[in-house]
Design an enzyme around this catalytic site. Structure first.
Site, mmCIF file in Angstrom:
data_model
loop_
_atom_site.group_PDB
_atom_site.id
_atom_site.type_symbol
_atom_site.label_atom_id
_atom_site.label_comp_id
_atom_site.label_asym_id
_atom_site.label_seq_id
_atom_site.Cartn_x
_atom_site.Cartn_y
_atom_site.Cartn_z
ATOM 1 N N SER A 151 5.659 1.756 -1.091
ATOM 2 C CA SER A 151 5.403 2.538 -2.302
ATOM 3 C C SER A 151 3.958 2.316 -2.728
ATOM 4 O O SER A 151 3.366 1.278 -2.435
ATOM 5 C CB SER A 151 6.339 2.086 -3.430
ATOM 6 O OG SER A 151 5.936 2.609 -4.681
ATOM 7 N N TYR A 163 9.743 -5.113 -8.032
ATOM 8 C CA TYR A 163 9.633 -3.969 -7.123
ATOM 9 C C TYR A 163 8.294 -3.969 -6.391
ATOM 10 O O TYR A 163 8.236 -3.788 -5.161
ATOM 11 C CB TYR A 163 9.803 -2.671 -7.917
ATOM 12 C CG TYR A 163 9.829 -1.422 -7.067
ATOM 13 C CD1 TYR A 163 10.972 -1.059 -6.356
ATOM 14 C CD2 TYR A 163 8.716 -0.589 -7.003
ATOM 15 C CE1 TYR A 163 11.002 0.100 -5.593
ATOM 16 C CE2 TYR A 163 8.730 0.570 -6.238
ATOM 17 C CZ TYR A 163 9.874 0.900 -5.539
ATOM 18 O OH TYR A 163 9.887 2.052 -4.776
ATOM 19 N N LYS A 167 7.659 -4.280 -2.301
ATOM 20 C CA LYS A 167 7.031 -3.212 -1.528
ATOM 21 C C LYS A 167 5.726 -3.670 -0.878
ATOM 22 O O LYS A 167 5.333 -3.145 0.176
ATOM 23 C CB LYS A 167 6.788 -1.989 -2.427
ATOM 24 C CG LYS A 167 8.081 -1.297 -2.866
ATOM 25 C CD LYS A 167 8.932 -0.881 -1.668
ATOM 26 C CE LYS A 167 10.166 -0.098 -2.073
ATOM 27 N NZ LYS A 167 10.989 0.324 -0.906
#
Length: 253
Positions: A151, A163, A167
């Site tokens: 991402s 997150y 990633k």
């Protein structure tokens, strides 16, 4: 690698980007092994892939559980006799500030459970599925491709400590695996999507979508099909390995 008759596993393949990529690859003649936790979503995705022109089967699996991943890839091997590709797409969000305070008093902190849940799926799941796919490819003597979905948030994004960290880690795995697995004819690549019009994004208020799009240099949100096109390009270009392709409308220039 030719997509026609290739067997490609996709985690999180029952919905969202996973399903979109599956349908795009199915239309190019690929056979899909779709992995997800939701049986009903898998059934719908399998039917959509078949309607698009490819074969497909669904496998219910929690990618964060080692025994389930091993059993699932053994089943894929038994069903198709080979494995040519894997897209590590499954992921979850548990957004929140690391620490939130007001007037010097702590109101909320990101919990260990919120951290660990994201790491279990987004990072450990990628590790387990990548390891199992590489094992099968090597044992079969199949040249293959592993694609990790990262991402643009891997560079760091407010409210996404867990997150963003996950990633960034899967992006690092791409480089590591490309170096380690090339001797076996296995390539590793990554895709870092920006804002893409998945079901979750499409359900946002129009004014929120407009504000989001205004911050993108191309002035629009990406389409799921554009991620599928990128995956197909990676599979078919045999000299691509160890790199991340950003599909974000120039957000990170």
């Amino acid at each position: 690698m030719k997509l026609q008759d290739s067997v490609i596993a996709i985690t999180g393949g029952g919905q969202g980007l996973g399903r979109s990529m599956a349908e795009h690859l199915a239309a190019r003649g690929a056979t899909l092994a779709l992995i997800d936790l939701m049986p009903e979503k898998l059934d719908e995705a399998v039917a959509a892939c078949k309607a698009a022109g490819g074969d497909a089967r669904g496998y219910v699996c929690n990618v964060a559980k080692e025994d389930e991943v091993e059993k699932t890839f053994a089943a894929i091997q038994a069903d198709f006799g080979k494995l040519n590709g894997l897209i590590n797409n499954a992921g979850i969000l548990r957004d929140g500030m690391l620490v939130k305070a007001k007037d010097g008093k702590i109101e909320k902190r990101m919990s260990l459970a919120e951290w660990q849940a994201v790491m279990d799926v987004n990072l450990t799941g990628v590790f387990l599925c990548g390891r199992e796919a590489a094992t099968r490819m090597i044992e079969n003597g199949d040249q293959g491709v592993i694609i990790n979905i990262s991402s643009i948030s891997r560079a760091g994004n407010m409210g996404q400590t867990n997150y963003s960290a996950s990633k960034a880690a899967v992006a690092a795995m791409v480089v590591t695996w490309a170096k380690e697995l090339s001797r076996y004819g296995i390539r590793a690549m990554g895709i870092a999507p920006g804002f893409i019009a998945t079901e979750m994004v499409a359900s946002m208020k129009p004014e929120s979508l407009e504000k989001m799009a205004s911050g993108i240099p191309l002035k629009r949100i990406g389409q799921p099909s554009e991620i599928g096109q990128t995956a197909a390009f990676i599979f078919e270009n045999d000299y691509l390995s160890g790199r991340m392709i950003e599909v974000d409308g120039a957000m990170r220039i």
